[in-house]
Every structure is written in structure tokens, then in C-alpha cells.
Design an enzyme around this catalytic site. Structure first.
Site, PDB file in Angstrom:
ATOM      1  N   LYS A  51     -29.551   2.967 106.700  1.00  0.00           N
ATOM      2  CA  LYS A  51     -29.075   2.036 105.676  1.00  0.00           C
ATOM      3  C   LYS A  51     -30.061   1.926 104.503  1.00  0.00           C
ATOM      4  CE  LYS A  51     -29.139  -2.639 105.893  1.00  0.00           C
ATOM      5  NZ  LYS A  51     -28.828  -4.050 106.042  1.00  0.00           N
ATOM      6  N   LYS A  70     -35.846  -4.880 113.860  1.00  0.00           N
ATOM      7  CA  LYS A  70     -36.912  -5.414 113.007  1.00  0.00           C
ATOM      8  C   LYS A  70     -38.163  -5.724 113.832  1.00  0.00           C
ATOM      9  CE  LYS A  70     -34.384  -6.990 108.994  1.00  0.00           C
ATOM     10  NZ  LYS A  70     -34.052  -8.026 108.042  1.00  0.00           N
ATOM     11  N   LYS A 109     -34.017  -3.061 101.379  1.00  0.00           N
ATOM     12  CA  LYS A 109     -35.106  -3.558 100.530  1.00  0.00           C
ATOM     13  C   LYS A 109     -36.459  -3.337 101.186  1.00  0.00           C
ATOM     14  CE  LYS A 109     -32.638  -7.710  99.692  1.00  0.00           C
ATOM     15  NZ  LYS A 109     -32.683  -8.259 101.036  1.00  0.00           N
TER      16      LYS A 109
END
Ligand code: AQP
Length: 337
Positions: A200, A113, A203
Site C-alpha cells: 500500500k 505496525k 505516509k
């Protein structure tokens, strides 16, 4: 006999997708009858990446309503909002002060991230796993349902509890914090992106066609499935590393129809993509229909929804305060005056 306790949650970082449902919420629904289950909307985690304050409260309610619409039953579990149970932030601080920095720098999710955010990485993002450890440890959870992606974070929570709290501050061989075990979910552990079967479903993927939202309309579901990446081979199969999209779409099909992998394979192993995609689209639409109906019903009455969450918050506060008090005492804090 006391039932074993389970805790889990989803971040209200956007619209929940079928990965969140099939990989997490659907499993909680079957756990709630066997275990004492706490599920929270982890809104404190949601601000570890840049967020829109105008959307946070609505996304929090939306996420809670989705838990309910998917089958979480407030009579069988406690549903609460993380930021409204003050023990979470408080225990997180106490754990921060005993957790070595180099443990945090090894976390894969942080590295992934952080790359996306360049110079904007917050201390909160680095600290995300300690807050998650606080979430888990506060409820003396026996089991934590985790997907592959969260295994490293659970291991960190176990190490903090065992090595940094119990070993250092426990007296007379008595543990202060319960060390939780992973509850590995066999099926649906990881649903992949519709545009890249090796990534993956998420969102935060900027491309909306990469995921099926739990609240997507039937038309949108069909459109996204028709656009989903495929390969040039005929026939669907599981487990072929060279065909991640076939594996992913067949997995979704077997999960939304609840027919299991053997029957899914039997039905689809000779099918071409042209026949399989409409079948899969229909199956997803059918599975989402009752969830969406219930969701929109629940959202007609936000007061009732908030009342359910209030009950959950009260229960969570009661349970978590006991653990927090134990840790504060062990660390030597003055008792409440
Ligand atoms: N693709 C997935 N397949 C299976 N399970 C999944 N989960 C998430 N994506 C998949 C499971 O959902 C739970 C809650 O996830 P989260 O929202 O707290 O965080 P996340 O894992 O980071 O989910 P996202 O969708 O990728 O969110 P963003 O993009 O906001 O980071 C977890 O149990 C997770 O395993």
C-alpha cells in the site's frame, strides 16, 4: 427526512499522498451532498506511533486545509479536529472497559505496525481500533466509507456496539448505539506504492519515492513517476496479478483523469512505459494543480482556517455529547450534578 450520516478521517501523521486523496477524500467530496457528513483530522490516532510534537499541530492544520482544497465544503459538511472534541477519548475509555483483549490482538494493522516498532509498541497502538470505534459510534453514523485496509476495524466497531453495549446494557430491546454499515467504495480502494506494486502507498513508508504527495511540486511528481517500478512488458493492463505495477499505475491514470477504466485501457493498452510514464506524470500534475493552488490560498489565512474548524468542533461536540450521555447512563454512571 433526515439524511443518513457518514463519518471519516485521516491521521495527520505526515504529508498526505494521492492514496489518501483517491482512496478516501475524493470519495467524501461526492458523499457530502447526499449524506450528513462529518470528517475529522484524527490527531489522537496520530500519536499511537512515535511522533514529533513539533510537527503535530502543523500537520493537523495541513490535513484540514487539504480536505478543503480537495473540495470538502464547510457549508455541506462538518470538518473538525478529533482531540478538540472531548467525547472521543471519553467514549474510548468506556468502550475499552467492555472490549475483550483477544479481539484487539487479532487486528491485522496492529500486528503489521507492531512488527515495525519492536519493543516500542504502545498500548495506544493496540487500542487504535477502539478509539476508531468511538469516533464512528459517537456520531450514530449510518455509513462509514472504508477501504479494504479498514474493513476489519469497522467490523470491530460493529461488534463492540452490538455485542458489548447494546446486548449487555440495552433495556426493553432498545439499542443504545447505532450499528453502522460499511460504505464500500468501488474505485480507487487501494493505491499501491510506486516502488512495490504489492504494498500500500503509505505516509509512513521511509522511502519518499514510494508515494506522490498531494503537495509535491510538478518536478518532483515527474521525477517519482520516472523512477516508479515497472516490468519488462509493453502495454498497460488492469487486473493481471503478475503485473501489480501496471495495474496500479493505470488505476492512478484512470482516476486522476476521471476517464474511467475502459477509456484508460483503450488509450494505454498498447503503450510502452516510455510513452506512458510522461503521460501519467502530466495527468497527475494537472489533477493536483487546482488542489495545490487552493491549499496555498487557504494557508495564507490560518485564522479563517481555524474558524472553519471551530465551527466543525462545536457541531461535533454537540452531536457526540448526546451519544456519550446515553452510553454513560446505560453503564450506570451518576447523572451530571
Ligand atoms: N494507499 C492507499 N490507497 C487508498 N486509500 C488509502 N488510504 C490510506 N492509504 C491509502 C485511506 O486514507 C484514509 C486515511 O488513512 P490514515 O492516514 O488514517 O491511515 P492509513 O490508512 O494508515 O494511511 P497511511 O497513509 O498508510 O498512513 P500511515 O502510514 O500513517 O499509517 C483511510 O480511509 C485509508 O483507507
Amino acid at each position: 427526512m433526515n439524511r443518513k450520516r457518514v463519518l471519516s478521517g485521516v491521521q495527520p501523521t505526515g504529508s498526505l499522498h494521492i492514496g489518501n486523496w483517491l482512496g478516501a477524500i475524493k470519495n467524501w467530496v461526492s458523499l457530502q451532498n447526499e449524506y450528513e457528513t462529518f470528517v475529522c483530522v484524527v490527531d489522537l490516532h496520530a500519536i499511537t506511533v512515535p511522533h514529533n510534537p513539533k510537527e503535530l499541530a502543523e500537520n493537523t492544520l495541513k490535513t484540514a486545509a487539504i480536505y478543503l482544497a480537495c473540495g470538502m465544503d464547510p457549508k455541506s459538511c462538518s470538518i473538525f479536529i478529533q482531540s478538540q472534541v472531548t467525547s472521543h477519548a471519553e467514549l474510548c475509555w468506556l468502550l475499552n472497559c467492555v472490549t475483550p483483549l483477544n479481539w484487539m490482538e487479532r487486528m491485522i494493522q496492529f500486528k503489521e505496525k507492531a512488527i515495525k516498532q519492536g519493543d516500542n509498541v504502545s498500548i495506544g497502538l493496540l487500542d487504535y481500533p477502539v478509539l476508531m470505534a468511538a469516533d464512528i459510534l459517537l456520531y450514530e453514523s449510518d455509513l462509514v466509507p472504508v477501504g479494504e485496509d479498514q474493513k476489519q476495524h469497522l467490523e470491530l466497531a460493529r461488534n463492540i456496539a452490538q455485542q458489548r453495549i447494546n446486548s449487555k446494557f440495552g433495556t426493553n430491546g432498545k439499542d443504545i448505539l447505532k450499528v453502522p454499515e460499511a460504505l464500500i467504495i468501488r474505485e480507487g480502494a487501494k493505491i499501491m506504492s510506486l516502488i512495490d506494486g504489492t504494498k500500500k502507498m503509505s505516509k509512513s513508508d521511509p522511502n519518499d519515492t514510494s508515494r506522490i504527495g498531494i503537495l509535491d511540486s510538478p518536478d518532483l511528481v515527474m521525477k517519482k513517476i520516472k523512477k516508479a517500478k515497472t516490468d519488462s512488458q509493453i502495454g498497460l493492463e488492469f487486473g493481471n496479478k503478475d503485473r501489480p505495477e501496471a495495474n496500479n499505475l493505470l488505476t492512478i491514470y484512470s482516476l486522476v483523469t476521471n476517464i474511467g477504466t475502459d477509456r484508460a485501457l483503450e488509450e494505454c493498452s498498447d503503450m510502452g512505459w516510455g510513452k506512458f510514464k510522461p503521460l501519467l506524470g502530466e495527468a497527475i500534475i494537472n489533477a493536483l494543480e487546482p488542489i495545490q493552488n487552493k491549499y496555498y490560498e487557504l494557508r495564507k489565512d490560518n485564522i479563517a482556517l481555524k474558524n472553519i474548524l471551530k465551527q466543525g468542533n462545536i457541531k461535533a461536540q454537540e452531536v457526540s455529547e448526546l451519544t456519550l450521555a446515553k452510553v454513560k447512563k446505560a453503564l450506570g454512571f451518576i447523572e451530571n450534578i
